[in-house]
Design an enzyme around this catalytic site. Sequence first.
Site, PDB file in Angstrom:
ATOM      1  N   TYR A  10     -71.868  -9.713 -95.076  1.00 51.86           N
ATOM      2  CA  TYR A  10     -70.833  -8.732 -94.788  1.00 51.86           C
ATOM      3  C   TYR A  10     -71.355  -7.553 -93.967  1.00 51.86           C
ATOM      4  CZ  TYR A  10     -68.556 -11.123 -98.770  1.00 51.86           C
ATOM      5  OH  TYR A  10     -68.041 -12.040 -99.640  1.00 51.86           O
ATOM      6  N   LYS A  61     -75.052 -11.226-102.259  1.00 53.18           N
ATOM      7  CA  LYS A  61     -75.231 -12.668-102.057  1.00 53.18           C
ATOM      8  C   LYS A  61     -76.243 -12.938-100.944  1.00 53.18           C
ATOM      9  CE  LYS A  61     -70.252 -12.990-102.815  1.00 53.18           C
ATOM     10  NZ  LYS A  61     -69.905 -11.702-102.191  1.00 53.18           N
ATOM     11  N   HIS A 100     -74.749 -17.789-101.569  1.00 50.90           N
ATOM     12  CA  HIS A 100     -73.411 -17.625-100.994  1.00 50.90           C
ATOM     13  C   HIS A 100     -72.700 -18.960-100.771  1.00 50.90           C
ATOM     14  CE1 HIS A 100     -71.049 -14.506 -98.418  1.00 50.90           C
ATOM     15  NE2 HIS A 100     -70.233 -15.328 -99.013  1.00 50.90           N
ATOM     16  N   LEU A 156     -55.738 -13.558-103.564  1.00 51.24           N
ATOM     17  CA  LEU A 156     -54.359 -13.369-103.119  1.00 51.24           C
ATOM     18  C   LEU A 156     -54.062 -14.194-101.871  1.00 51.24           C
ATOM     19  CD1 LEU A 156     -54.154  -9.499-103.663  1.00 51.24           C
ATOM     20  CD2 LEU A 156     -53.324 -11.308-105.186  1.00 51.24           C
ATOM     21  N   ILE A 163     -61.714 -10.639-107.692  1.00 47.77           N
ATOM     22  CA  ILE A 163     -62.184  -9.509-106.873  1.00 47.77           C
ATOM     23  C   ILE A 163     -61.256  -9.287-105.677  1.00 47.77           C
ATOM     24  CG2 ILE A 163     -64.627  -9.371-107.482  1.00 47.77           C
ATOM     25  CD1 ILE A 163     -65.190 -11.334-105.156  1.00 47.77           C
ATOM     26  N   LYS A 207     -59.403  -7.476-102.593  1.00 46.76           N
ATOM     27  CA  LYS A 207     -59.881  -6.514-101.608  1.00 46.76           C
ATOM     28  C   LYS A 207     -58.699  -5.836-100.930  1.00 46.76           C
ATOM     29  CE  LYS A 207     -60.952  -5.912 -96.946  1.00 46.76           C
ATOM     30  NZ  LYS A 207     -60.484  -6.433 -95.639  1.00 46.76           N
ATOM     31  N   SER A 208     -58.801  -4.537-100.762  1.00 49.91           N
ATOM     32  CA  SER A 208     -57.812  -3.799 -99.991  1.00 49.91           C
ATOM     33  C   SER A 208     -58.484  -2.538 -99.462  1.00 49.91           C
ATOM     34  CB  SER A 208     -56.607  -3.412-100.847  1.00 49.91           C
ATOM     35  OG  SER A 208     -55.720  -2.606-100.088  1.00 49.91           O
ATOM     36  N   ARG A 244     -52.826   0.426-102.747  1.00 52.98           N
ATOM     37  CA  ARG A 244     -52.912  -0.996-103.086  1.00 52.98           C
ATOM     38  C   ARG A 244     -54.072  -1.248-104.054  1.00 52.98           C
ATOM     39  NH1 ARG A 244     -50.960  -4.657 -99.666  1.00 52.98           N
ATOM     40  NH2 ARG A 244     -49.409  -3.050 -99.287  1.00 52.98           N
ATOM     41  N   ASN A 290     -53.562  -3.075-107.589  1.00 48.80           N
ATOM     42  CA  ASN A 290     -54.272  -4.302-107.947  1.00 48.80           C
ATOM     43  C   ASN A 290     -55.010  -4.211-109.276  1.00 48.80           C
ATOM     44  OD1 ASN A 290     -53.407  -5.550-105.600  1.00 48.80           O
ATOM     45  ND2 ASN A 290     -55.326  -5.273-104.498  1.00 48.80           N
TER      46      ASN A 290
END
Length: 276
Positions: free
Chosen positions: A51, A76, A109, A191, A231, A233-234, A239, A243
């Site tokens: 990432y 990871k 990963h 999601l 997990i 993500k936003s 949001r 969540n």
Amino acid sequence: MTTVPTLTLNNGVAMPQLGFGVYQVPDEEATATVRAALDAGYRSIDTAALYQNEVGTGRALAESRIPREELFVTTKLWNTDQGYDSTLRAFDASLERLGLDQVDLYLIHWPAPKLDRYVDTWRAFERIYSEDRTRAIGVSNFQPAHLARLFEASGIVPAVNQVELHPRLQQLAVREFDASNGIATEAWGPLGQGKGGLLEDPTLTQLAAKHGRTPAQIVLRWHIQLGNVVIPKSSTPSRMRENIDVFDFRLDADDMDSIAGMETGARGGPDPDVLS
């Protein structure tokens, strides 16, 4: 502030059942994004070497002044770093970028079967774990056949298997295999990664109306009741708060059955048997 329940991993470590993922958050934005997540009540943060935002993530953790023992940090190992010696070097680099002496969970990963290095990689993970530089070790995107091979070569069963998992890809075989071997299943893309209009599906919008919730909250509650670690993500603080606000209502058996019927087997991400 919402209190997130924990699951006890197979080595006795407690892991929050709902955390915050930072996939595709640029490093220069990661500090503000993670800080907002911490302010919203998240205490589990999931990043990865791939990432390229471990520096920004680590800065947010340090600046938060939240006691380290209240945080759960996952990172990871990327595929190109697999192998015994290269794994040890990559882990050192991740710790340095995060500014930490220890992570709570370190994951392979992807199995990357064409590289055929994940068994040697796991031996390096065992060493890192034995040196108390991570509180738990696990894998990501591993299928039962990959896990079975690890079992043959190792005395340590992964604590977690993080896989793509959402109402259209429910991973029943993986979840059952994980459960039968004491491995917690963690959902990435819970999601549906915003693909295919998952959150506009009539099943979810009808359940959202029934419970006075959003479709995203319905999906996250479904994960929680299945026993998954999740997990979402936003980058939007409102949001983020939405969540994490999924612990004060419950889906009934008919609701769960309705979501079970959404399975299509469609992946939004790569096939773990192919990606190298």
